[in-house]
Structures are given as C-alpha cells and as structure tokens.
Write a protein that holds these residues in place. Structure first.
Motif, PDB file in Angstrom:
ATOM      1  N   PRO A   1       0.822  -1.203   0.000  1.00 49.92           N
ATOM      2  CA  PRO A   1       0.000   0.000   0.000  1.00 49.92           C
ATOM      3  C   PRO A   1       0.856   1.252   0.000  1.00 49.92           C
ATOM      4  O   PRO A   1       1.956   1.276   0.511  1.00 49.92           O
ATOM      5  N   THR A   2       0.350   2.292  -0.633  1.00 49.27           N
ATOM      6  CA  THR A   2       1.037   3.581  -0.664  1.00 49.27           C
ATOM      7  C   THR A   2       0.069   4.629  -0.165  1.00 49.27           C
ATOM      8  O   THR A   2      -1.030   4.772  -0.677  1.00 49.27           O
ATOM      9  N   SER A   3       0.445   5.347   0.870  1.00 50.43           N
ATOM     10  CA  SER A   3      -0.372   6.402   1.430  1.00 50.43           C
ATOM     11  C   SER A   3       0.535   7.341   2.192  1.00 50.43           C
ATOM     12  O   SER A   3       1.699   7.049   2.451  1.00 50.43           O
ATOM     13  N   ALA A   4      -0.008   8.485   2.557  1.00 47.28           N
ATOM     14  CA  ALA A   4       0.788   9.476   3.275  1.00 47.28           C
ATOM     15  C   ALA A   4       1.229   8.942   4.623  1.00 47.28           C
ATOM     16  O   ALA A   4       2.378   9.101   5.029  1.00 47.28           O
ATOM     17  N   THR A   5       0.324   8.291   5.344  1.00 42.63           N
ATOM     18  CA  THR A   5       0.680   7.739   6.657  1.00 42.63           C
ATOM     19  C   THR A   5       1.657   6.584   6.517  1.00 42.63           C
ATOM     20  O   THR A   5       2.612   6.466   7.292  1.00 42.63           O
TER      21      THR A   5
ATOM     22  N   THR B   1       3.042  -4.158   5.122  1.00 41.93           N
ATOM     23  CA  THR B   1       2.782  -4.680   3.779  1.00 41.93           C
ATOM     24  C   THR B   1       2.432  -6.163   3.821  1.00 41.93           C
ATOM     25  O   THR B   1       1.497  -6.613   3.151  1.00 41.93           O
ATOM     26  N   SER B   2       3.182  -6.920   4.622  1.00 42.52           N
ATOM     27  CA  SER B   2       2.891  -8.354   4.743  1.00 42.52           C
ATOM     28  C   SER B   2       1.509  -8.597   5.343  1.00 42.52           C
ATOM     29  O   SER B   2       0.759  -9.460   4.870  1.00 42.52           O
ATOM     30  N   ILE B   3       1.147  -7.812   6.363  1.00 51.32           N
ATOM     31  CA  ILE B   3      -0.175  -7.954   6.983  1.00 51.32           C
ATOM     32  C   ILE B   3      -1.269  -7.634   5.971  1.00 51.32           C
ATOM     33  O   ILE B   3      -2.293  -8.324   5.876  1.00 51.32           O
ATOM     34  N   THR B   4      -1.079  -6.578   5.184  1.00 52.22           N
ATOM     35  CA  THR B   4      -2.081  -6.165   4.201  1.00 52.22           C
ATOM     36  C   THR B   4      -2.273  -7.219   3.122  1.00 52.22           C
ATOM     37  O   THR B   4      -3.402  -7.566   2.759  1.00 52.22           O
ATOM     38  N   GLU B   5      -1.165  -7.761   2.609  1.00 51.28           N
ATOM     39  CA  GLU B   5      -1.281  -8.775   1.565  1.00 51.28           C
ATOM     40  C   GLU B   5      -1.970 -10.033   2.085  1.00 51.28           C
ATOM     41  O   GLU B   5      -2.778 -10.649   1.378  1.00 51.28           O
TER      42      GLU B   5
ATOM     43  N   VAL C   1      -8.128  -5.142   6.104  1.00 56.01           N
ATOM     44  CA  VAL C   1      -7.205  -5.099   7.228  1.00 56.01           C
ATOM     45  C   VAL C   1      -7.903  -4.465   8.424  1.00 56.01           C
ATOM     46  O   VAL C   1      -8.617  -3.475   8.281  1.00 56.01           O
ATOM     47  N   THR C   2      -7.696  -5.013   9.611  1.00 56.41           N
ATOM     48  CA  THR C   2      -8.294  -4.474  10.828  1.00 56.41           C
ATOM     49  C   THR C   2      -7.196  -3.949  11.749  1.00 56.41           C
ATOM     50  O   THR C   2      -6.012  -4.268  11.577  1.00 56.41           O
ATOM     51  N   ALA C   3      -7.623  -3.146  12.716  1.00 59.01           N
ATOM     52  CA  ALA C   3      -6.667  -2.620  13.689  1.00 59.01           C
ATOM     53  C   ALA C   3      -6.040  -3.741  14.505  1.00 59.01           C
ATOM     54  O   ALA C   3      -4.865  -3.675  14.886  1.00 59.01           O
ATOM     55  N   ALA C   4      -6.817  -4.799  14.753  1.00 62.73           N
ATOM     56  CA  ALA C   4      -6.273  -5.931  15.512  1.00 62.73           C
ATOM     57  C   ALA C   4      -5.146  -6.624  14.752  1.00 62.73           C
ATOM     58  O   ALA C   4      -4.186  -7.121  15.352  1.00 62.73           O
TER      59      ALA C   4
ATOM     60  N   ASP D   1      -7.741   2.795   7.449  1.00 64.92           N
ATOM     61  CA  ASP D   1      -8.596   3.325   6.379  1.00 64.92           C
ATOM     62  C   ASP D   1      -7.845   3.401   5.056  1.00 64.92           C
ATOM     63  O   ASP D   1      -8.383   3.064   3.991  1.00 64.92           O
ATOM     64  N   GLU D   2      -6.595   3.835   5.096  1.00 63.08           N
ATOM     65  CA  GLU D   2      -5.818   3.978   3.868  1.00 63.08           C
ATOM     66  C   GLU D   2      -5.441   2.609   3.282  1.00 63.08           C
ATOM     67  O   GLU D   2      -5.397   2.448   2.065  1.00 63.08           O
TER      68      GLU D   2
END
Length: 282
Positions: free
Chosen positions: A218-222, A235-239, A248-251, A269-270
């Motif tokens: 993912p690419t975002s400002a944060t 990145t690994s968590i997102t994939e 993806v969740t906060a947990a 969110d991003e």
C-alpha cells in the motif's frame, strides 16, 4: 531650509545593539526549528533508549554477580576446595545468567523493530531461570554451609534476586515505550521528497499485465512516514488480509506492530482504500 522627512521603511544604519539582537533572534529561530524537528526527536529517543539500556545491563550484571555467590554456596555446601564439584558450582549461575542475558538481548532487538515478544514460553523461561536463582539464594541464606544464620544475608539473598527478576521484567517495557516514542516522532515527520522517488521510478522495470500482477504494498501518506522495517511488516499484513478476501483491521496491525491509536485508525482506512487486486468483503 526644511528638514527632509524620513521615509518609512527606508534603510537606515542600525546600532550595534540592534545588530546583536537580530543575530541572536536568527540563531534562536534556527535552534528552535532544529530542536523541534521530528527526526531529531526520533534520534534523541533512540539515544536515550541506548543509554538507559546500558545502565540497566550494568546493574543487572552486578546483581547477577551477587547471586552467583549464593548459588555457589547452595550447591557447594561444605565440600572442600579440592573437590571438583566446588569449582563446578561456580559455573551454575553464570550458565543460567547467560541464557537470561541472551533472551533479554533478543527481546530488546525485537522490540526495537516494533515486534512484540509477549509469548508464554518466553515468560516461563525467564521466570524459571530467575526463580531457580531466588530459591538457591534464599536457601543458602537460611541454611549456610559455614557459620550462623545472618539476618542481613538472608534479607539481601532474598531482595537482590527479586530485584534482578523485576529488572528483567522491566527492561522489555523500557524498550517498548522508547520504541513507541520514536515511532510517534517519525509519524509526525514530513514525507520524503519526490526527487529520489522520481529517479527510482525512472529506473524501475515496466509494469506487468494486470492479470499476472502480484499484490503491491500500500502507498499512502501515513504509510510513507513509517520506518522501513514497520512498512515491510504492514505490507505483509495487508497482503495476507487482502489475499483472504477481507479488509485489514486494527487488531491485525496491533498484533505485530506498535502504533499510536490515531495513526492506527488512519492507516487502516488507507490500507483498505485499495483492494490490491483481491476482492475485499465486509
């Protein structure tokens, strides 16, 4: 005949005091700008963490040096100095302490990269090592091999192993909080300039077709403000989450990285704004 009226804003010679104060003001502005830079805050947090860690290691080594005598007295008992077991008893506590120190160094390294190590086997091993030292020292104080029981020795053979035990429990907390301060400082730092990004983009290979394209990070400002090691983990968590067809969740993030609450909400969110070529279900 008439005095020429001074035009407002016209350059006029300044006194020495005005020039000195102006120089001090310029210097103060530069100092304030540099001292409030988020990158300086991150470096300061790292240096403070290293200083505190070194101090804690010194006192931990001193405490383990004292407990070594208690463990030796417990194991050697009234054996003579010519007995090989008398000499071998000196190796028991250094061996246990070496395992403990290695474990604490591993915990410190993982926490400095934002990875928590709160696993049950780790806690059990630390408590077993420190518990064995505590029992041996208290026993040696209550039933000394030579001489009478000393209340002072019993007290210190009880207190110092407890201090060593709590010190080993506190050190990961210190590492974790200092790492969180550094991450918060880096989160407020401005995003990298686009000069290097343009050069990297120009040298990158052409994109693959969409049907064979792999999931991209993912690419975002944060996301761009995070340290490189944390970006790799995120990145690994997102994939993994998107490959499973869910957002993806906060947990998911807090299980592997430590991030501020406000930053965590924005990052989630991003990360879910792009599906990365995978269907995302609610």
């Amino acid at each position: 005949m008439f005095r020429k009226r001074k035009i407002e804003g016209e350059d006029t010679p300044r006194s020495r005091r005005v020039r000195a104060l102006a120089d001090q003001l310029d210097e103060a502005r530069d100092v304030h700008r540099l001292s409030t830079d988020p990158m300086l805050g991150a470096v300061t947090a790292d240096r403070f963490r290293a200083s505190i860690t070194r101090t804690m290691w010194v006192f931990l080594a001193i405490g383990l040096g004292f407990t070594t005598t208690g463990v030796h007295d417990f194991l050697a008992g009234d054996r003579p100095i010519t007995d090989p077991l008398w000499w071998g008893a000196w190796l028991a506590e250094p061996a246990l302490a070496g395992i403990l120190v290695t474990l604490l160094r591993w915990e410190a390294s993982m926490l400095s990269h934002g990875v928590t190590t709160n696993a049950k086997p780790v806690r059990y091993l630390k408590r077993l090592l420190l518990g064995a030292t505590l029992v041996a020292n208290v026993w040696a104080g209550l039933a000394p091999a030579h001489g009478e029981v000393s209340k002072g020795m019993v007290f210190f053979h009880l207190v110092i192993p407890l201090v060593v035990f709590l010190l080993a429990e506190v050190m990961p907390v210190i590492q974790q909080t200092c790492t969180r301060v550094r991450e918060q400082a880096l989160a407020t730092a401005p995003a990298p300039t686009s000069g290097n990004t343009v050069r990297r983009t120009a040298a990158s290979p052409p994109p693959m077709p969409a049907e064979i394209q792999a999931p991209r990070p993912p690419t975002s400002a944060t996301f761009a403000k995070l340290p490189a090691s944390i970006r790799t983990t995120v990145t690994s968590i997102t994939e993994t989450a998107h490959s499973a067809g869910r957002p993806v969740t906060a947990a998911d993030l807090t299980a592997r990285v430590n991030l501020p609450e406000a930053m965590l909400t924005t990052l989630v969110d991003e990360l879910n704004a792009s599906i990365n070529h995978h269907p995302v279900t609610a």
